[in-house]
Motif scaffolding. Structure first.
Motif, short mmCIF file in Angstrom:
data_model
loop_
_atom_site.label_atom_id
_atom_site.label_comp_id
_atom_site.label_asym_id
_atom_site.label_seq_id
_atom_site.Cartn_x
_atom_site.Cartn_y
_atom_site.Cartn_z
N LYS A 119 0.84 -1.19 0.00
CA LYS A 119 0.00 0.00 0.00
C LYS A 119 0.88 1.24 0.00
CE LYS A 119 -3.63 2.46 2.55
NZ LYS A 119 -4.51 2.46 3.75
N GLU A 120 0.84 1.99 -1.10
CA GLU A 120 1.62 3.22 -1.19
C GLU A 120 0.94 4.32 -0.37
OE1 GLU A 120 4.48 3.44 -2.52
OE2 GLU A 120 4.58 1.56 -3.69
N ARG A 121 1.76 5.16 0.26
CA ARG A 121 1.24 6.28 1.04
C ARG A 121 1.93 7.57 0.61
NH1 ARG A 121 1.73 4.51 7.23
NH2 ARG A 121 3.86 3.98 6.56
N SER A 122 1.18 8.65 0.51
CA SER A 122 1.74 9.91 0.03
C SER A 122 2.62 10.59 1.07
CB SER A 122 0.61 10.86 -0.39
OG SER A 122 -0.25 11.11 0.71
#
Length: 301
Positions: A119-122
């Motif tokens: 899960k990519e997170r900004s």
């Protein structure tokens, strides 16, 4: 890793669930229901329906300490480095109201790694999410299905965000988790994750301000709060929940609940009711939230 499956057997031993009751009952409302006891040994009697969430202290891992990760948790569910810091992220537990787990039941648990995703997170490094599916069967058939979500991350300084709940509870209870409570729950659940009992490790290695309260313990406490306020002739069908932020030892916690209203009231045409449950930390911020579904007992459906 995905698809890996294991089967464990355990007997729903009365001594184990009695020790769980002794661990959590002092921290629950005085109106929390009691149990029928065995006259001789004092344990909760064989045949008694298990408390919801009690299955989480059964089915201990068979691995020895040298097969665990450095943090004391299961290595077989973990992604490779650098994703070595983990938290219990939430899950869904579904109960068969026609066949609840009872004290004395010989029960199997089939655990499968369902999915692993990044899960990519900004605003931070990515997470690795590991989703487990667990099926429990006693001699009468299926009794519990659980979907468990674990989150793995790179070592970070965890920042606890204070997100307030927007609703007022209809019932609540305050407690303060203690070192003894966390130690006993770790022992009962055979959980050697060091963030729950090793304060030096929790503070100096994972940089928490103190010992963390177990995610499954918080889930279990919320379900017991619901049981204290369960309407007559109703039973818990499911609990879908998510961990929002950590709770720490010796910091007050508030357990909360409210019935979810619809246009016709709280009950649907088939008798189903929804109850929102949440735990708030000492700053009033959300620590865990979820929705419980309760249905009429099979005998009154």
């Amino acid at each position: 890793m995905v698809g890996k499956q294991s089967v464990l057997w355990d007997r729903m031993d009365g001594r184990q669930v009695t020790l769980l009751d002794q661990t959590i009952r002092p921290h629950l409302p005085s109106s929390y229901p009691g149990y029928v006891r065995d006259n001789k040994v004092g344990d909760i009697a064989v045949g008694t329906q298990m408390a919801h969430g009690a299955h989480l202290v059964y089915f201990p891992s068979h691995v020895n300490e040298f097969q665990l990760s450095p943090d004391g948790y299961h290595a077989d569910e973990a992604p490779p480095d650098p994703f070595c810091q983990r938290v219990w992220a939430g899950g869904l537990i579904e109960f068969n109201t026609f066949n609840p787990l009872r004290v004395g039941d010989l029960t199997s648990q089939t655990k499968r790694i369902d999915n692993v995703a990044i899960k990519e997170r900004s605003d931070a490094d990515p997470l690795v999410l590991v989703n487990l599916a667990l099926e429990m069967h006693n001699t009468r058939g299926h009794c519990v299905t659980e979907y468990r979500n674990l989150a793995y991350m790179k070592p970070i300084d965890l920042q606890r965000k204070t997100v307030k709940h927007r609703r007022e509870p209809e019932f609540s209870h305050e407690l303060t988790p203690t070192e003894i409570m966390l130690f006993r729950y770790s022992a009962l659940s055979w959980n050697s994750h060091r963030i729950h009992y090793d304060a030096v490790y929790a503070q100096n290695v994972e940089r928490h301000p103190g010992l963390l309260v177990h995610g499954p313990l918080t889930c279990t406490l919320l379900l017991q709060l619901l049981q204290t306020h369960m309407p007559q002739h109703m039973a818990l069908k499911s609990f879908d929940y998510r961990a929002v932020s950590p709770m720490y030892c010796q910091q007050p916690v508030t357990l909360n609940g409210r019935w979810i209203q619809d246009a016709l009231g709280t009950r649907t045409s088939n008798g189903t009711q929804l109850c929102e449950l949440w735990a708030a930390n000492n700053n009033g911020g959300l620590a865990m939230k979820g929705v419980a579904t309760i249905v009429p007992l099979p005998s009154v459906q």
